[in-house]
Design a protein around this motif. Structure first.
Motif, mmCIF file in Angstrom:
data_model
loop_
_atom_site.group_PDB
_atom_site.id
_atom_site.type_symbol
_atom_site.label_atom_id
_atom_site.label_comp_id
_atom_site.label_asym_id
_atom_site.label_seq_id
_atom_site.Cartn_x
_atom_site.Cartn_y
_atom_site.Cartn_z
ATOM 1 N N THR A 165 1.002 -1.235 0.115
ATOM 2 C CA THR A 165 0.040 -0.185 -0.044
ATOM 3 C C THR A 165 0.866 1.221 0.093
ATOM 4 O O THR A 165 0.574 2.147 -0.576
ATOM 5 N N SER A 183 -4.490 -1.737 5.201
ATOM 6 C CA SER A 183 -4.254 -0.881 4.293
ATOM 7 C C SER A 183 -4.457 0.463 4.808
ATOM 8 O O SER A 183 -3.727 1.337 4.925
ATOM 9 N N MET A 197 -5.606 -0.983 -2.841
ATOM 10 C CA MET A 197 -4.454 -0.739 -2.239
ATOM 11 C C MET A 197 -4.676 0.534 -0.760
ATOM 12 O O MET A 197 -3.962 0.636 0.104
#
Length: 270
Positions: free
Chosen positions: A70, A147, A185
């Protein structure tokens, strides 16, 4: 009396400033590598419990891992620096428009009901759907909570993602999401990629279901000023709602252009 009021006012301001300093001192500290993430989690979870976050959500937070992928993605969003033509080619705009026209016909009843309720036509909704997930085929496989927690810990955009993290924890408390929810992400989830704060504000049902995600997206656009019947190209009234959906100018123009083509128009966005 005036002087007394001024003294009292100054004292109030001083107390407020000291309280602010205490809040900052108590807040979990951001970092720029994985080294401090575990300590940050413990501090943040304690703060979150103090603000009413439930035990299940706090436990889910403690199970998160530092999401290096991420961070790498957050540092390299190069496609938003492309020209409009380059961006359209990279994102497969021709395919999105062709598939979008087909979906507009096959799902005509759904899009008619959305337009009747929210005033948003099929074109821009389908363009967003295609751009975000390839019509649901690419919704991401990252742990959503890891994330968002990683980005809330990271110093680059800590304030924004701290708000998203609190929203995610609230959604976990409510049973809408879980610590195992998968997304993209930056923690986006569902067919049109909603962040947690937007799920709280505009979400209608399970966003992995296309109809729910499209209704939610239209709900977002209406809440950001969409007016039924007005245009949505750059310079027109509804383009501001598209700008609210994504901050990247090239993305906004791409959605407007593809939406017009799906809705039966032609030409290019200026």
């Amino acid at each position: 009396m005036v002087m007394a009021r001024e003294i009292v006012s100054a004292a109030v301001v001083a107390v407020a400033l000291l309280a602010g300093l205490d809040d900052k001192a108590d807040a979990a500290q951001c970092g720029s590598s994985s080294a401090g993430f575990e300590a940050w989690k413990r501090e943040f979870a304690e703060e979150a419990r103090g603000k009413g976050v439930g035990a299940n959500a706090a436990a889910a937070l403690m199970q998160t891992n530092y999401a290096g992928a991420t961070i790498a993605a957050d540092r390299s969003q190069r496609s938003f620096g492309l020209s409009l033509d380059q961006f359209l080619a990279k994102r497969g705009a021709t395919t999105i428009v062709a598939r979008g026209r087909s979906l507009k016909q096959s799902q005509a009843a759904l899009f008619a009901s959305i337009q009747q309720r929210y005033g948003v036509p099929a074109g821009p909704l389908i363009a967003i759907w295609g751009m975000e997930t390839g019509f649901g085929s690419q919704r991401g496989n990252q742990n959503m909570l890891s994330s968002i927690a990683t980005l809330a810990y990271d110093c680059r955009r800590q304030e924004f993602f701290t708000e998203q993290l609190y929203a995610a924890l609230k959604l976990i408390d409510r049973g809408v999401l879980s610590g195992a929810t998968r997304g993209s992400m930056h923690g986006e989830v569902g067919q049109t990629q909603f962040m947690p704060k937007n799920i709280l504000a505009y979400g209608t049902g399970n966003l992995d279901v296309a109809a729910n995600a499209l209704n939610s997206t239209a709900n977002f656009l209406r809440a950001h000023g969409w007016r039924a019947g007005a245009g949505y190209q750059p310079g027109e009234a509804n383009f501001a709602a598209i700008e609210a959906w994504n901050a990247a100018g090239v993305y906004q123009k791409a959605i407007a252009l593809m939406g017009r083509q799906i809705d039966g128009g032609a030409g290019s966005a200026d």
